[in-house]
Design a protein around this motif. Structure first.
Motif, PDB file in Angstrom:
ATOM      1  N   CYS A 173     -38.135  66.379 -11.485  1.00 52.92           N
ATOM      2  CA  CYS A 173     -36.772  66.834 -11.212  1.00 52.92           C
ATOM      3  C   CYS A 173     -36.588  67.088  -9.720  1.00 52.92           C
ATOM      4  CB  CYS A 173     -36.472  68.123 -11.985  1.00 52.92           C
ATOM      5  SG  CYS A 173     -36.289  67.889 -13.763  1.00 52.92           S
ATOM      6  N   TRP A 174     -35.340  66.967  -9.276  1.00 51.84           N
ATOM      7  CA  TRP A 174     -34.985  67.259  -7.880  1.00 51.84           C
ATOM      8  C   TRP A 174     -33.844  68.268  -7.885  1.00 51.84           C
ATOM      9  CZ3 TRP A 174     -31.679  63.511  -4.460  1.00 51.84           C
ATOM     10  CH2 TRP A 174     -31.454  64.111  -3.220  1.00 51.84           C
ATOM     11  N   LEU A 175     -34.116  69.435  -7.310  1.00 55.53           N
ATOM     12  CA  LEU A 175     -33.088  70.458  -7.129  1.00 55.53           C
ATOM     13  C   LEU A 175     -32.697  70.480  -5.666  1.00 55.53           C
ATOM     14  CD1 LEU A 175     -34.323  71.227  -9.894  1.00 55.53           C
ATOM     15  CD2 LEU A 175     -34.008  73.629  -9.270  1.00 55.53           C
ATOM     16  N   GLY A 176     -31.409  70.235  -5.379  1.00 52.55           N
ATOM     17  CA  GLY A 176     -30.932  70.212  -4.002  1.00 52.55           C
ATOM     18  C   GLY A 176     -30.904  71.598  -3.384  1.00 52.55           C
ATOM     19  N   CYS A 177     -30.580  71.640  -2.108  1.00 51.51           N
ATOM     20  CA  CYS A 177     -30.607  72.877  -1.335  1.00 51.51           C
ATOM     21  C   CYS A 177     -29.719  73.946  -1.963  1.00 51.51           C
ATOM     22  CB  CYS A 177     -30.145  72.576   0.088  1.00 51.51           C
ATOM     23  SG  CYS A 177     -30.212  73.990   1.190  1.00 51.51           S
TER      24      CYS A 177
END
Length: 236
Positions: A173-177
């Motif tokens: 998964c990629w969680l943005g800033c």
């Protein structure tokens, strides 16, 4: 004083002594190598080929396990104080500067292989938290596995207790800033959460979600399906 209390005091003394002696030695002066040697005496596990930069802080190291090749940079704080805690960083995890991870009683926080936590990410129990393999958690994200009860207006909120359901972020998964993840949420494998989003409900695998509260705007599988259809058409 019972034996458990005495052992706890001895462990804490050893932890403070070793981290004070070696914790602030700059890398330039072999600080990282010395920490890799002597921190093995205090951590539940400390793998090989890791890198712990000067200025990182650790509390209750006997409840902290660190795998092979883990990178921990300046001003990281790992706090596992309390009863029956387990803070586990698997092989290849990287914690950038200013990451704060805190447990409370009866808390397990697991971060699996090759996951990256950007600067100033904050993770807190007491609910259990699992972050899967190969995840990217960008700067200033907050992952908080508890909620305060505030139903009784005649009592202080601090006196009403908390709930603790736990959080799961699955692999890749990629969680943005600046993403916030609240208690009781599962983010499915391969999902992308847009910068500044607040995740208050479960996110299905391979979703793209944005907003506050976060909502799914598309599935990453749609593109995969279109490409597959195009390949079939070309081969006919």
């Amino acid at each position: 004083m019972d034996n458990n209390t005495f052992a706890t005091k001895i462990n804490r003394f050893l932890e403070v002594f070793i981290t004070t002696l070696f914790g602030d030695i700059p890398t330039l002066f072999l600080g990282s190598k010395l920490r890799n040697i002597f921190y093995k005496l205090i951590f539940s596990k400390l793998g090989k080929s890791g890198y712990i930069q000067n200025g990182a802080e650790f509390i209750n190291t006997s409840s902290i396990s660190i795998g092979d090749g883990v990178h921990i940079f300046k001003h990281v704080r790992l706090d596992a104080k309390g009863e029956n805690n387990n803070l586990d960083l698997s092989d290849g995890v990287a914690l950038e500067q200013g990451v704060k991870i805190g447990a409370m009683d009866n808390t397990t926080i697991q971060i699996h292989e090759n996951t990256f936590l950007g600067p100033n990410v904050c993770i807190g129990g007491p609910g259990n938290i699992t972050i899967g393999k190969d995840c990217l958690i960008a700067a200033n994200c907050g992952i908080f596995a508890n909620n305060h009860i505030f139903t009784d207006i005649h009592q202080k909120i601090t006196a009403q207790g908390i709930t603790r359901e736990g959080i799961v972020i699955e692999d890749n998964c990629w969680l943005g800033c600046g993403v916030i993840v609240v208690d009781g949420v599962t983010i499915g494998e391969g999902s992308v959460i847009g910068a500044g989003s607040v995740v208050t409900r479960n996110i299905p695998p391979y979703s793209v979600a944005v907003g506050s509260p976060a909502r799914v705007i598309k599935s990453r599988k749609q593109k995969e399906s279109v490409l597959a259809t195009a390949n079939i058409s070309r081969n006919q």
